[in-house]
Design an enzyme around this catalytic site. Structure first.
Site, PDB file in Angstrom:
ATOM      1  CB  THR A 107       0.602  -4.200   6.176  1.00  0.00           C
ATOM      2  OG1 THR A 107      -0.688  -4.090   5.561  1.00  0.00           O
ATOM      3  CG2 THR A 107       1.274  -2.853   6.239  1.00  0.00           C
ATOM      4  CG  ASP A 108      -2.742  -7.405   3.294  1.00  0.00           C
ATOM      5  OD1 ASP A 108      -3.020  -6.704   4.291  1.00  0.00           O
ATOM      6  OD2 ASP A 108      -3.325  -7.284   2.206  1.00  0.00           O
ATOM      7  CB  THR A 129      -0.928   0.000   1.235  1.00  0.00           C
ATOM      8  OG1 THR A 129      -1.853  -1.076   1.065  1.00  0.00           O
ATOM      9  CG2 THR A 129      -1.680   1.289   1.377  1.00  0.00           C
TER      10      THR A 129
HETATM   11  N1  ASP Z   1      -2.832  -5.202   0.347  1.00  0.00           N
HETATM   12  C1  ASP Z   1      -1.681  -4.448   0.814  1.00  0.00           C
HETATM   13  C2  ASP Z   1      -0.470  -5.352   0.754  1.00  0.00           C
HETATM   14  O1  ASP Z   1      -0.256  -6.141   1.616  1.00  0.00           O
HETATM   15  C3  ASP Z   1      -1.921  -3.937   2.182  1.00  0.00           C
HETATM   16  C4  ASP Z   1      -0.847  -3.044   2.736  1.00  0.00           C
HETATM   17  O2  ASP Z   1       0.251  -2.910   2.239  1.00  0.00           O
HETATM   18  O3  ASP Z   1      -1.098  -2.435   3.794  1.00  0.00           O
HETATM   19  O4  ASP Z   1       0.282  -5.255  -0.177  1.00  0.00           O
END
Ligand code: ASP
Length: 336
Positions: free
Chosen positions: A91-92, A16
Site C-alpha cells: 500500500t505504501d 503486506t
Molecule cells: N510496507 C508495506 C508495503 O507497502 C505496506 C503495505 O503493503 O500495506 O509493501
C-alpha cells in the site's frame, strides 16, 4: 443457463497482503499460487489465473518495476482474453504505481485494479479478503481503466492517496469523487467519475526517473534547486504552501525556479494541502511563479504530478507543457 465465469489475471507484486512474520520483521512471502489458495470464495466466482510479478515491499518498487508491470499487463491483454486484471501491491507506494500505470497503459480495454491490505492475508484480522473481493468485483465490471480498490471504495488510479498508515480505510480519492463503492447492494459505479476511454490500446512505458519532489519549508534555500539541476534532475515538482505560496523575499525561490524553467527544466507546483489543490493566480507569489514559467498543477495529487512529470519527460513530446496538462485518466480537472 449459468453465465461463464469472468477470467481475471491475478498479478502479485508483494506488499503486506503477501507478508509473513520473519526474523527481520514482516516480509513478502506468499507467491501468487499461495495467495490463490486462500481465495476459495473468489475462485468459486471467477476464473483466476495467478502470475508472479515481484515479491517486494512497495518501498522497493521503483520506476523499472512500473515499466515491467506495464509491459506485462500490455502483453497479457494482447495475448489472452482476460476480462480484467487484479494486481496485489504494497500500500505504501500503490498510489504512485496506479498513477503511472494510468499513463503508461493508454486506453486499456479492461479494468486493471490494484489492491493490498494493512494486515497480512494470514493474519486473523486481515482486511485482505475484503479488499480482494472488492478488487475482483471491479475487475469483472467491464469498466476499463486503472483503479485502486480498498475498503469498499473504488478510486481512480490517478486520484488515490494513502492517507492512513494503519486504519483499514487507508486510501482516499482526492479532489475527485469515488469511482464506485461496494456494499450489500453490490458494486455501484459512479458514471460521472469515470473518464471516457476510446482509441487503440497502446503501451507507452518510457519515462525519466530524474524528477525531484521538494516540499517547501519556511527558510528553504533557493540554491537547492540549482544544485538539483546541476546534478542532472530534469523536472521538479514543488509542494507549495496553501494555494501555491512560495517565498520571494530574502530567499527568492521564485527567481531561482524561473532560472530553471528558462533552461527548459519544467517545474510544477502542487499544494501541501491534501484537498482543493493550488491556484497560482490568487496571490502575488503565485502570479510571480506563473510569470517565471512555473506550472500550476491545480488539483493534481502529488503522486499523480510526480509520476506524470516522469512519464512526460520519457515521451520526448513536442510540447511538454501541453502533454502534462492533457488528462490521461482524470488526473487533472479542466481549468477553472
Ligand atoms: N510496507 C508495506 C508495503 O507497502 C505496506 C503495505 O503493503 O500495506 O509493501
Amino acid at each position: 443457463m449459468s453465465q461463464a465465469k469472468k477470467r481475471i489475471l491475478l498479478l502479485c507484486a508483494g506488499g503486506t497482503i503477501a507478508c509473513r512474520p520473519s526474523q527481520g520483521g514482516l516480509a513478502p512471502a506468499l507467491d501468487s499460487q499461495a495467495l490463490l489458495e486462500h481465495l476459495s470464495t473468489m475462485t468459486a466466482a471467477y476464473d483466476i489465473c495467478p502470475l508472479d510479478l515481484f515479491s517486494l515491499d512497495s518501498s522497493n518498487i521503483q520506476p523499472e518495476h512500473w515499466q515491467t508491470a506495464a509491459r506485462c499487463i500490455h502483453e497479457e491483454l494482447q495475448n489472452h482474453p482476460w476480462d480484467g486484471v487484479v494486481m496485489t501491491h504494497g500500500t505504501d507506494t500503490m498510489a504512485y504505481t496506479a498513477a503511472m500505470l494510468s499513463y503508461m497503459l493508454e486506453n486499456p480495454p479492461v479494468p486493471i485494479v490494484l489492491t493490498g491490505s494493512q494486515l497480512p492475508l494470514e493474519h486473523a484480522l486481515t482486511d485482505g479478503y475484503e479488499n480482494l473481493r472488492c478488487a475482483f468485483a471491479m475487475a469483472a465490471s467491464g469498466v476499463p481503466g486503472v483503479f485502486i480498490a480498498f475498503q469498499h471504495r473504488i478510486i481512480l488510479g490517478t486520484r488515490a492517496v494513502k492517507t492512513r498508515s494503519s486504519r483499514f480505510d487507508a486510501f482516499e480519492s482526492v479532489n475527485a469523487p469515488l469511482a464506485g463503492t461496494v456494499s450489500a447492494a453490490g458494486l455501484r459505479l459512479n458514471p460521472g467519475a469515470l473518464p471516457e476511454i476510446k482509441g487503440e490500446f497502446a503501451l507507452k512505458a518510457d519515462l525519466s526517473d530524474r524528477v525531484f519532489l521538494v516540499k517547501l519549508t519556511p527558510g528553504i534555500r533557493p540554491e537547492i534547486f540549482q544544485w538539483l539541476a546541476d546534478t542532472g534532475y530534469r523536472g521538479i515538482v514543488i509542494e507549495t504552501f496553501g494555494a501555491g505560496g512560495m517565498a520571494f523575499l530574502r530567499r527568492n525561490l521564485v527567481e531561482c525556479l524561473g532560472k530553471l524553467t528558462a533552461r527548459g527544466i519544467p517545474v510544477a507546483a502542487v499544494s501541501q494541502c491534501l484537498y482543493d489543490g493550488s491556484d497560482l493566480s490568487i496571490y502575488e507569489s503565485g502570479r510571480m511563479a506563473l510569470q517565471n514559467g512555473i506550472w500550476d498543477a491545480r488539483d493534481m495529487t502529488t503522486e499523480a504530478a510526480v509520476t506524470k512529470m516522469m512519464w512526460c519527460l520519457g515521451q520526448q513530446p513536442q510540447d511538454l507543457r501541453s502533454l502534462f496538462f492533457t488528462p490521461r485518466f482524470g488526473e487533472i480537472s479542466p481549468e477553472r
